[in-house]
Scaffold this motif. Sequence first.
Motif, PDB file in Angstrom:
ATOM      1  N   ILE A  21       0.822  -1.212   0.000  1.00 43.11           N
ATOM      2  CA  ILE A  21       0.000   0.000   0.000  1.00 43.11           C
ATOM      3  C   ILE A  21       0.861   1.269   0.000  1.00 43.11           C
ATOM      4  O   ILE A  21       0.631   2.188  -0.784  1.00 43.11           O
ATOM      5  CB  ILE A  21      -0.944   0.000   1.225  1.00 43.11           C
ATOM      6  CG1 ILE A  21      -1.764  -1.297   1.256  1.00 43.11           C
ATOM      7  CG2 ILE A  21      -1.845   1.218   1.186  1.00 43.11           C
ATOM      8  CD1 ILE A  21      -2.562  -1.568   0.004  1.00 43.11           C
ATOM      9  N   ASP A  22       1.872   1.308   0.878  1.00 39.58           N
ATOM     10  CA  ASP A  22       2.720   2.501   0.976  1.00 39.58           C
ATOM     11  C   ASP A  22       3.906   2.476   0.022  1.00 39.58           C
ATOM     12  O   ASP A  22       4.684   3.444  -0.025  1.00 39.58           O
ATOM     13  CB  ASP A  22       3.236   2.661   2.410  1.00 39.58           C
ATOM     14  CG  ASP A  22       2.110   2.812   3.420  1.00 39.58           C
ATOM     15  OD1 ASP A  22       1.030   3.285   3.020  1.00 39.58           O
ATOM     16  OD2 ASP A  22       2.317   2.450   4.593  1.00 39.58           O
ATOM     17  N   ILE A  53      -6.177  -3.536  -0.673  1.00 43.51           N
ATOM     18  CA  ILE A  53      -6.283  -4.929  -0.227  1.00 43.51           C
ATOM     19  C   ILE A  53      -7.749  -5.305  -0.107  1.00 43.51           C
ATOM     20  O   ILE A  53      -8.503  -4.679   0.644  1.00 43.51           O
ATOM     21  CB  ILE A  53      -5.566  -5.121   1.123  1.00 43.51           C
ATOM     22  CG1 ILE A  53      -4.061  -4.858   0.974  1.00 43.51           C
ATOM     23  CG2 ILE A  53      -5.801  -6.534   1.658  1.00 43.51           C
ATOM     24  CD1 ILE A  53      -3.281  -4.948   2.273  1.00 43.51           C
ATOM     25  N   THR A  54      -8.164  -6.324  -0.864  1.00 46.49           N
ATOM     26  CA  THR A  54      -9.565  -6.766  -0.797  1.00 46.49           C
ATOM     27  C   THR A  54      -9.762  -7.912   0.194  1.00 46.49           C
ATOM     28  O   THR A  54     -10.842  -8.089   0.731  1.00 46.49           O
ATOM     29  CB  THR A  54     -10.053  -7.212  -2.188  1.00 46.49           C
ATOM     30  OG1 THR A  54      -9.212  -8.276  -2.657  1.00 46.49           O
ATOM     31  CG2 THR A  54      -9.987  -6.058  -3.160  1.00 46.49           C
ATOM     32  N   SER A  55      -8.717  -8.696   0.425  1.00 44.99           N
ATOM     33  CA  SER A  55      -8.770  -9.739   1.455  1.00 44.99           C
ATOM     34  C   SER A  55      -7.345 -10.125   1.818  1.00 44.99           C
ATOM     35  O   SER A  55      -6.429  -9.983   1.009  1.00 44.99           O
ATOM     36  CB  SER A  55      -9.543 -10.972   0.970  1.00 44.99           C
ATOM     37  OG  SER A  55      -8.851 -11.623  -0.074  1.00 44.99           O
ATOM     38  N   GLU A  56      -7.182 -10.597   3.050  1.00 40.31           N
ATOM     39  CA  GLU A  56      -5.852 -11.022   3.493  1.00 40.31           C
ATOM     40  C   GLU A  56      -6.012 -12.105   4.550  1.00 40.31           C
ATOM     41  O   GLU A  56      -6.951 -12.084   5.348  1.00 40.31           O
ATOM     42  CB  GLU A  56      -5.057  -9.830   4.041  1.00 40.31           C
ATOM     43  CG  GLU A  56      -5.756  -9.069   5.133  1.00 40.31           C
ATOM     44  CD  GLU A  56      -5.006  -7.806   5.542  1.00 40.31           C
ATOM     45  OE1 GLU A  56      -3.760  -7.803   5.498  1.00 40.31           O
ATOM     46  OE2 GLU A  56      -5.669  -6.815   5.920  1.00 40.31           O
ATOM     47  N   ILE A  74      -2.586 -12.511   0.213  1.00 38.34           N
ATOM     48  CA  ILE A  74      -3.209 -11.192   0.110  1.00 38.34           C
ATOM     49  C   ILE A  74      -3.782 -11.021  -1.299  1.00 38.34           C
ATOM     50  O   ILE A  74      -3.108 -11.306  -2.297  1.00 38.34           O
ATOM     51  CB  ILE A  74      -2.181 -10.077   0.388  1.00 38.34           C
ATOM     52  CG1 ILE A  74      -1.540 -10.282   1.760  1.00 38.34           C
ATOM     53  CG2 ILE A  74      -2.827  -8.701   0.302  1.00 38.34           C
ATOM     54  CD1 ILE A  74      -0.356  -9.373   2.016  1.00 38.34           C
ATOM     55  N   ALA A  75      -5.018 -10.527  -1.383  1.00 39.04           N
ATOM     56  CA  ALA A  75      -5.651 -10.210  -2.662  1.00 39.04           C
ATOM     57  C   ALA A  75      -5.609  -8.698  -2.853  1.00 39.04           C
ATOM     58  O   ALA A  75      -6.133  -7.937  -2.031  1.00 39.04           O
ATOM     59  CB  ALA A  75      -7.081 -10.718  -2.696  1.00 39.04           C
ATOM     60  N   LEU A  88      -3.419 -12.066  -6.697  1.00 36.99           N
ATOM     61  CA  LEU A  88      -3.172 -12.794  -5.457  1.00 36.99           C
ATOM     62  C   LEU A  88      -1.671 -12.867  -5.207  1.00 36.99           C
ATOM     63  O   LEU A  88      -0.906 -13.262  -6.087  1.00 36.99           O
ATOM     64  CB  LEU A  88      -3.758 -14.204  -5.535  1.00 36.99           C
ATOM     65  CG  LEU A  88      -5.271 -14.285  -5.678  1.00 36.99           C
ATOM     66  CD1 LEU A  88      -5.708 -15.741  -5.754  1.00 36.99           C
ATOM     67  CD2 LEU A  88      -5.969 -13.596  -4.522  1.00 36.99           C
ATOM     68  N   THR A  89      -1.253 -12.479  -4.018  1.00 37.18           N
ATOM     69  CA  THR A  89       0.170 -12.532  -3.662  1.00 37.18           C
ATOM     70  C   THR A  89       0.367 -13.471  -2.490  1.00 37.18           C
ATOM     71  O   THR A  89      -0.473 -13.556  -1.591  1.00 37.18           O
ATOM     72  CB  THR A  89       0.712 -11.142  -3.293  1.00 37.18           C
ATOM     73  OG1 THR A  89       0.185 -10.756  -2.021  1.00 37.18           O
ATOM     74  CG2 THR A  89       0.322 -10.120  -4.333  1.00 37.18           C
TER      75      THR A  89
END
Length: 422
Positions: A21-22, A53-56, A74-75, A88-89
């Motif tokens: 994100i950052d 981030i949509t899900s984690e 993480i999505a 997806l990561t």
Amino acid sequence: MNKLYELSVNNVREACHMYWIDKNAGYFLEHCTVDDGPVIGVCDPAWEAVYGITSEHYQGYVQSENLCLVSARIALIDKTDENTKEILTNTTVLCRLKEDTIQFLSIHISRSDGKEIAPNRAVLSDSYYRRTLEFMFDVVLEYQTANNVFIYDKDKYQELFQVDTHFINMDQWFWHMCTECVLPEDTEKLDVFRRADIEKRLRNNGNFINTSVRIKNREKGLLWIQVTIIIIPNDKNTAVERVLILMKNIDDEMQERMQNLTHARMDDLTKVWNRYYTEQLINEYLETFSKGIYILFDVDRFKNVNDSYGHITGDVILKRIASSISSNITINDIFGRIGGDEFVLFLTEYNNSEKEIMDKISNILKNIQFDYSEQDIHMAIHCSAGVAVADEQTNSFQMLYKMADKALYEAKKSGRNTFRIS
């Protein structure tokens, strides 16, 4: 262990948020001891996209008192592109707790589809993840539930077990382990795949199982191995997606530990004496005094408890029974678990009054009766007992066991939750 788990997961979560994100890799790099392990897939976050981030999902697997492996899934979605699909990561970090600070020993970042986040950068594939585990363990087995695939290195398996194997599924491997490899007294430790047990682990995040068993090695005889089982759930935490079974030869370590007599004499589950030491204590006492009351207990319909509700519930019940009996005997009495749900209590302080004996046993049976509740499960727990009186003719553990076992059988026939004297 809880502190290690929480610190590791929280640190990895913070690092991932800063990275994606950052666009800042600093947190990863500041906490990384690059001299100890690889950093794969961590690159300068120079991508143009603005990710959300949509899900984690984060899961930690405690390896030892100061090592924890954290897996993050993480999505991401590009917030500037309405037509983008989720990326997806996968991030795997081996964490070490040192002086209340988490250090990263290794970091692996990849996209699940195998594509790179940034051009010309190394990323983690399943093979890298697998190689990391293979450095830490002697044998790595993997079961993928979706396509029923069972994977393991046959050569490494043969090196540890000294047997040539060709397992095509997990059931075949498990049956071979329990019937051909593991010492019969230790097979119960591997009985962790019952549906009831798995459901409880998914609900309670009890995805990590660590135990030690003795296996038969054709060249070296019996070997102690550590068996670590990691149950990886799906994204919704409702079903098992993958199972990892990790094995390591710890025979040298266990042989050293076995020199500690307290450890060698104690039952791991209930913390009372094990069969070997219970038998030794009773025989030593009988050599001097040739008298005593031998009581053989077992839990009524205990097999139904394990089959219906799983070994986790069964273990809770066994520990409660052992604790109850331990708190109602004298320091001179001998009490131990001799296998499964069987316990032996040898009373050394008594007179020859049959009424005293019967009252004592009745009180013990009454004290270990209880109602067990777990969610929608309600069970009445109680035991039956067989009793044998030691004298100069019956003055060994084995003789008393046979007599008490016969009396226990009669107690079961008469309706359970009672006792009979041989």
